[in-house]
Design a protein around this motif. Structure first.
Motif, PDB file in Angstrom:
ATOM      1  N   ASP A  73     -43.544  45.713-116.654  1.00 11.44           N
ATOM      2  CA  ASP A  73     -42.741  45.996-116.605  1.00 11.44           C
ATOM      3  C   ASP A  73     -41.334  46.445-117.614  1.00 11.44           C
ATOM      4  OD1 ASP A  73     -43.627  47.749-113.584  1.00 11.44           O
ATOM      5  OD2 ASP A  73     -43.926  45.242-113.699  1.00 11.44           O
ATOM      6  N   GLU A  74     -40.731  47.563-117.866  1.00 12.75           N
ATOM      7  CA  GLU A  74     -40.080  47.614-118.732  1.00 12.75           C
ATOM      8  C   GLU A  74     -39.462  48.693-118.931  1.00 12.75           C
ATOM      9  OE1 GLU A  74     -41.960  45.245-122.766  1.00 12.75           O
ATOM     10  OE2 GLU A  74     -42.567  48.256-122.820  1.00 12.75           O
ATOM     11  N   MET A  75     -38.013  47.678-119.508  1.00 12.29           N
ATOM     12  CA  MET A  75     -36.942  49.070-118.695  1.00 12.29           C
ATOM     13  C   MET A  75     -35.241  48.795-120.312  1.00 12.29           C
ATOM     14  SD  MET A  75     -35.815  48.984-113.983  1.00 12.29           S
ATOM     15  CE  MET A  75     -36.038  47.306-114.512  1.00 12.29           C
ATOM     16  N   TYR A  76     -34.137  50.170-120.351  1.00  8.58           N
ATOM     17  CA  TYR A  76     -34.000  50.229-121.155  1.00  8.58           C
ATOM     18  C   TYR A  76     -33.567  51.109-121.098  1.00  8.58           C
ATOM     19  CZ  TYR A  76     -35.445  54.059-123.242  1.00  8.58           C
ATOM     20  OH  TYR A  76     -35.395  55.690-123.755  1.00  8.58           O
ATOM     21  N   ALA A  77     -31.629  50.922-121.486  1.00 11.78           N
ATOM     22  CA  ALA A  77     -30.716  51.576-121.440  1.00 11.78           C
ATOM     23  C   ALA A  77     -29.829  51.706-122.950  1.00 11.78           C
ATOM     24  CB  ALA A  77     -29.493  51.416-119.805  1.00 11.78           C
TER      25      ALA A  77
END
Length: 90
Positions: free
Chosen positions: A76-80
């Protein structure tokens, strides 16, 4: 030669499932330029297996013995991120 050689019948495979979402754009305008924003998410599932020939498993060949394997994992990967005009940074 046919007496001491054989044709291996190995099987194996892998699978990947992927879900990705991204959004990007300008948030608002400043005199030096627009403030940009981007965000995203990714879910990934990967699995694989190998099943060597029965003779390879027992070590009854001239090569290395090998055992069946299988495994899997998820990510699970997230970025902003923001983009700020150069004039605002200096």
């Amino acid at each position: 030669i046919n007496y001491v050689t054989f044709v291996a019948h190995d099987t194996g495979g892998n699978e990947m499932k992927n879900v990705t979402a991204n959004i990007a754009g300008d948030v608002f305008e400043l005199p030096a330029g627009p403030i940009g924003f981007a965000a995203g998410f990714e879910y990934r599932y990967e699995s694989g297996f190998t099943e060597p020939d029965a003779l390879i498993v027992t070590g009854a060949t001239s090569g290395n013995a090998s055992q069946p394997t299988r495994g899997s994992y998820t990510v699970d990967e997230m970025y902003a991120e923001f983009k700020v005009p150069d004039d605002l940074m200096w």
